[in-house]
Design an enzyme around this catalytic site. Structure first.
Site, mmCIF file in Angstrom:
data_model
loop_
_atom_site.group_PDB
_atom_site.id
_atom_site.type_symbol
_atom_site.label_atom_id
_atom_site.label_comp_id
_atom_site.label_asym_id
_atom_site.label_seq_id
_atom_site.Cartn_x
_atom_site.Cartn_y
_atom_site.Cartn_z
ATOM 1 N N ALA A 31 0.826 -1.250 -0.062
ATOM 2 C CA ALA A 31 0.095 -0.033 0.054
ATOM 3 C C ALA A 31 0.905 1.307 -0.069
ATOM 4 O O ALA A 31 1.954 1.284 0.592
ATOM 5 C CB ALA A 31 -0.914 0.079 1.216
ATOM 6 N N ASP A 32 0.470 2.134 -0.635
ATOM 7 C CA ASP A 32 1.112 3.406 -0.798
ATOM 8 C C ASP A 32 0.326 4.482 0.230
ATOM 9 O O ASP A 32 0.940 5.400 0.797
ATOM 10 C CB ASP A 32 1.029 4.307 -2.060
ATOM 11 N N ARG A 33 -0.737 4.046 0.649
ATOM 12 C CA ARG A 33 -1.542 5.257 1.440
ATOM 13 C C ARG A 33 -2.808 4.129 1.982
ATOM 14 O O ARG A 33 -3.523 3.432 1.406
ATOM 15 C CB ARG A 33 -2.066 6.359 0.973
ATOM 16 N N ALA A 41 -4.752 2.843 -1.067
ATOM 17 C CA ALA A 41 -4.344 3.047 -2.389
ATOM 18 C C ALA A 41 -3.133 2.471 -2.642
ATOM 19 O O ALA A 41 -2.283 2.171 -1.649
ATOM 20 C CB ALA A 41 -4.095 4.454 -2.456
ATOM 21 N N LYS A 43 -0.826 0.439 -6.282
ATOM 22 C CA LYS A 43 -0.287 0.433 -7.761
ATOM 23 C C LYS A 43 -1.583 -0.082 -8.580
ATOM 24 O O LYS A 43 -2.382 -0.934 -8.092
ATOM 25 C CB LYS A 43 0.734 -0.395 -8.207
#
Length: 150
Positions: A31-33, A41, A43
């Site tokens: 996860a990026d966020r 959020a 890829k």
């Protein structure tokens, strides 16, 4: 490089076929966020994978550093998704130069498809109604850190 015990590496588009034909114990993504409600959020394609996992009753986990937990952002609906250049698709796919493109870099997986959020400080599990309380997890784990340093 970390090793995933008994893990199998596949190309993205083989996930549904693998779940259907060979079975899968669980799906783990990065996860990026992570938002306050558990929306995540990552890829592009992660949301698709969560839906496929749900269709095959496969648990879907998000592995995320504690620092990506964003308690200020209520839900994934508030995340602005970066759109990349059409040239990435046109040039790599040899499509016609004037072909309209939509090329998002990320997508948002709704919390309802997530079985748990794994961090280095523990796992955030959904409540009985399926919702996540990320702010309480962050507060509890931030308080522990502050108590140790005092």
């Amino acid at each position: 490089e970390e090793k995933m015990p008994n893990g199998t590496l596949i190309c993205d588009s083989a996930a549904a076929a693998l779940m259907k034909t060979k079975g899968v114990d669980a799906v783990v993504v990065g996860a990026d966020r992570v938002c306050a409600n558990g929306d995540t959020a990552n890829k592009i394609g992660t949301y698709n994978l969560s839906i496929v996992a749900a269709a095959h009753n496969v648990p879907f986990y998000v592995a995320s550093p504690f620092t990506t937990l964003d308690t200020e952002l209520a839900s994934g609906d508030l995340i602005e998704i970066e759109e990349r250049s059409a040239s990435e698709i046109i040039e790599s796919g040899k499509a016609p130069a004037n072909m309209p493109c939509w090329n998002p870099a990320f997508d948002v997986t709704p919390a309802k498809y997530i079985s748990g959020i794994i961090t280095e400080k523990g796992v955030i599990e959904p409540s009985e109604d399926g919702s996540f309380d990320v702010p309480s997890f962050v507060e509890a784990n931030t308080s522990k850190k502050n108590a140790k340093t005092e």
